[in-house]
Design an enzyme around this catalytic site. Sequence first.
Site, mmCIF file in Angstrom:
data_model
loop_
_atom_site.group_PDB
_atom_site.id
_atom_site.type_symbol
_atom_site.label_atom_id
_atom_site.label_comp_id
_atom_site.label_asym_id
_atom_site.label_seq_id
_atom_site.Cartn_x
_atom_site.Cartn_y
_atom_site.Cartn_z
ATOM 1 N N HIS A 8 0.835 -1.206 0.000
ATOM 2 C CA HIS A 8 0.000 0.000 0.000
ATOM 3 C C HIS A 8 0.867 1.251 0.000
ATOM 4 O O HIS A 8 1.304 1.695 1.057
ATOM 5 C CB HIS A 8 -0.899 -0.003 1.231
ATOM 6 C CG HIS A 8 -1.777 -1.213 1.329
ATOM 7 N ND1 HIS A 8 -1.290 -2.449 1.705
ATOM 8 C CD2 HIS A 8 -3.098 -1.385 1.076
ATOM 9 C CE1 HIS A 8 -2.290 -3.325 1.690
ATOM 10 N NE2 HIS A 8 -3.393 -2.713 1.311
ATOM 11 N N HIS A 37 -4.263 3.246 -3.256
ATOM 12 C CA HIS A 37 -4.404 2.583 -1.957
ATOM 13 C C HIS A 37 -3.622 1.269 -1.828
ATOM 14 O O HIS A 37 -2.743 1.162 -0.984
ATOM 15 C CB HIS A 37 -5.889 2.323 -1.645
ATOM 16 C CG HIS A 37 -6.073 1.363 -0.516
ATOM 17 N ND1 HIS A 37 -6.014 1.754 0.796
ATOM 18 C CD2 HIS A 37 -6.252 0.010 -0.503
ATOM 19 C CE1 HIS A 37 -6.162 0.690 1.565
ATOM 20 N NE2 HIS A 37 -6.312 -0.382 0.806
ATOM 21 N N GLU A 95 -18.382 -5.195 24.146
ATOM 22 C CA GLU A 95 -17.543 -6.396 24.203
ATOM 23 C C GLU A 95 -16.342 -6.305 23.267
ATOM 24 O O GLU A 95 -15.227 -6.716 23.620
ATOM 25 C CB GLU A 95 -18.360 -7.648 23.841
ATOM 26 C CG GLU A 95 -19.493 -7.972 24.787
ATOM 27 C CD GLU A 95 -20.763 -7.186 24.473
ATOM 28 O OE1 GLU A 95 -20.782 -6.428 23.480
ATOM 29 O OE2 GLU A 95 -21.747 -7.337 25.235
HETATM 30 C C1 LIG Z 1 -11.471 -5.066 9.725
HETATM 31 C C2 LIG Z 1 -10.941 -4.834 8.349
HETATM 32 N N1 LIG Z 1 -11.776 -4.832 7.310
HETATM 33 C C3 LIG Z 1 -11.308 -4.666 6.056
HETATM 34 C C4 LIG Z 1 -9.984 -4.494 5.832
HETATM 35 C C5 LIG Z 1 -9.456 -4.370 4.407
HETATM 36 N N2 LIG Z 1 -9.024 -2.979 4.191
HETATM 37 C C6 LIG Z 1 -7.743 -2.616 4.258
HETATM 38 S S1 LIG Z 1 -7.532 -0.972 4.105
HETATM 39 C C7 LIG Z 1 -9.177 -0.731 3.912
HETATM 40 C C8 LIG Z 1 -9.783 0.642 3.782
HETATM 41 C C9 LIG Z 1 -8.869 1.615 3.241
HETATM 42 O O1 LIG Z 1 -9.286 2.897 3.541
HETATM 43 P P1 LIG Z 1 -8.497 3.759 4.593
HETATM 44 O O2 LIG Z 1 -8.570 3.131 5.904
HETATM 45 O O3 LIG Z 1 -9.036 5.124 4.457
HETATM 46 O O4 LIG Z 1 -7.002 3.699 4.120
HETATM 47 P P2 LIG Z 1 -6.340 4.485 2.908
HETATM 48 O O5 LIG Z 1 -7.130 4.129 1.678
HETATM 49 O O6 LIG Z 1 -6.414 5.902 3.228
HETATM 50 O O7 LIG Z 1 -4.965 3.954 2.854
HETATM 51 C C10 LIG Z 1 -9.864 -1.932 3.964
HETATM 52 C C11 LIG Z 1 -11.341 -2.061 3.795
HETATM 53 C C12 LIG Z 1 -9.130 -4.494 6.952
HETATM 54 N N3 LIG Z 1 -7.813 -4.344 6.843
HETATM 55 N N4 LIG Z 1 -9.643 -4.630 8.188
#
Ligand SMILES: Cc1ncc(C[n+]2csc(CCOP(=O)(O)OP(=O)(O)O)c2C)c(N)n1
Length: 674
Positions: free
Chosen positions: A33, A268, A417
């Site tokens: 990432h 991302h 929880e």
């Molecule tokens: C509990 C959980 N659900 C889903 C994911 C998969 N996942 C990784 S990053 C992300 C979202 C990315 O958005 P953000 O947190 O805003 O990060 P950015 O794109 O800014 O790097 C998801 C859904 C995860 N790591 N943990």
Amino acid sequence: MSLDPHADDLDRLAIDTVRFLAVDMVEKADSGHPGAPLGQAAMTYWLWSRHLRFDPAAPHWPNRDRFVLSCGHASALLYALLHLAGYPLSMAELERFRQLGSKTPGHPEHDLDLGIETTTGPLGQGLSNAVGMAMAQRILAQRFNRDGFPLFDHRVWVNASDGDMMEGVASEACSLAGHQALGTLNVLYDSNHISIEGPTPLAFSEDVGQRFAAYGWHVQHVDDGNDLAALEAAIGAAEAEDGRPSLIVVRTVIGFGSPGKAGSAAAHGSPLGADEVKATKQNLGWPLEPTFRVPDGVRERFQAATAPAAAARRDWEAMLERYRAAHPDLAADLDRRLAGELPGGWDDGLPRFAESDGPLATRSASGKVLNALAARLPELIGGSADLAPSNNTLIQGEADFEAATPAGRNLHFGVREHAMGAVMNGMALSGLLIPYGGTFLIFSDYMKPPIRLAALMELPAVYVFTHDSVFLGEDGPTHQPIAQLASLRAVPNLVVLRPADANETVAAWRIAVGRRNGPTALSLTRQKLPVLPGTAAKAAAGVERGAYVLADAPGDAQPDLLLLATGSEVWVMIEVHHKLAADGITSRVVSMPSWELFAAQPEAYRREVLPPVVTRRLALEAGASLGWHRWVGPEGKVHALDHFGASAPWKDVAQAFGFTGDRVVEMALEMLGR
Ligand SMILES: Cc1ncc(C[n+]2csc(CCOP(=O)(O)OP(=O)(O)O)c2C)c(N)n1
């Protein structure tokens, strides 16, 4: 602490170094990432170089500031910073990002030697761990700080992303943090308005700042995540705010610097690609070659900026020396905990129960043991998710742990929880506390993610799960666990203990507290159970081995059949044993409180308890049958519950589902062809 607050060109060069180390790591791994590190580099470098108090030469320093990268997918950012700061994370390791056996796995994995405070990746968990870390700081400060000896005055810093803010666990934990007025907790919110599927307004439209303000947090905004002066002001103000946790909403740009991908979800979760890496380096004035470049002076600047923090660590060691002289008793307690030891005699004089004591629910026995242990173990601290009167988790005579009464030992997690599990992890990560938390076994599902992470991180945490079967009765199938035992047993490095009576409960707690490298789940009854014949003498050693013989065929003869059970079903098997004996059938009752502990025994012991020649085996458990066939073998039978329960008094439930002595005797006779 505020170090030199003035940014110069070398700082800007350092920030780009962090950015391009991360970009090169992702590119070389062809996986990872890049977007979040590019956007968060400035605020994180600034925090680390000017505010975070840490010393790579002493990564276990108990009073270091904690840094939690809650958005663990940005791991390349953390590895780049740890490398530049001087932790033992070599450039070769950065080049082996995400490869087998490297110290730079895809998401950060708790490793204090490297400066990695907690395992993150499942969004929301890290931020919630941080709440537990701040609670631990308060608990330890209350216990050990004395006039002139601020042994525990560190802060907890978090980088959190949009995804962290969307996760329910973070809402629970941050609500609790606001209530607890955790002034040492500070969060940098990487608000880049982008997540995987695109712009966050696709699914997320609340004002996070207002939400946190409503939780009782101190909230600030920085409009440009590259504005070091604004970041300095906000971080300084957050540090100055002692009465509330602080949130700094930092507007950043995901993939900052990448002409083609900045500000879009394309930055991302996949490498920028060779052409875009080139364009990004050119855009930010960075040479294309060599990759993994650290310009002259950058390491030196970073390490010089953090040198005062390292000096603070040495001052702290000297303070601890003086503390040992001024407060020898407290220092002895602290030194013992730092050495990872329990106090001598901690398990002496635990209660022992006799049959004549009458029936007792294992949840009640648990409350008695907990209170006996708490008197000897100041590090044992916990509570319940609003079920303390049912879970028997209250320590008698101790106050509530609240902002105004930080000396209290009874924690109130509220009906949260999931946060409870994650906060317990944060507390356990101090290495100086043994947290426990209670709820109904059915709601273990609500806290499964942090349970799993506790097991992965090898943290000592004790889960007090009561109302552990359909025999909780009238509350009905919504509250009656079926799949929970099987699912907890499937978690690696989690020990599940389902004691059969009060004496086994004592033994179970002893194991839970003695376990330093993983969590323990206690599965306890709501209903009363007799104290079983033999457990006063046998439970201590037997439970430790996971399974043991509680009643047997007379003499040395092999029994006609084996009766296996856990928890509240063991006394039913004892009754069955006697009824069969009256019919001239010999049997052996094996109490199996912990499959994991039994499976870890030498084969000879397992064969002794479950002799392979005795193939007629009957297992009884009021939960899913999944897994039992391992113990009963191909010729054995399992009477379990592979359907939901029913709302009725527990004895009626037992009758309806065939969990009575008479019914099980029939099953045994059928098995024997009688
Ligand atoms: C509990 C959980 N659900 C889903 C994911 C998969 N996942 C990784 S990053 C992300 C979202 C990315 O958005 P953000 O947190 O805003 O990060 P950015 O794109 O800014 O790097 C998801 C859904 C995860 N790591 N943990």
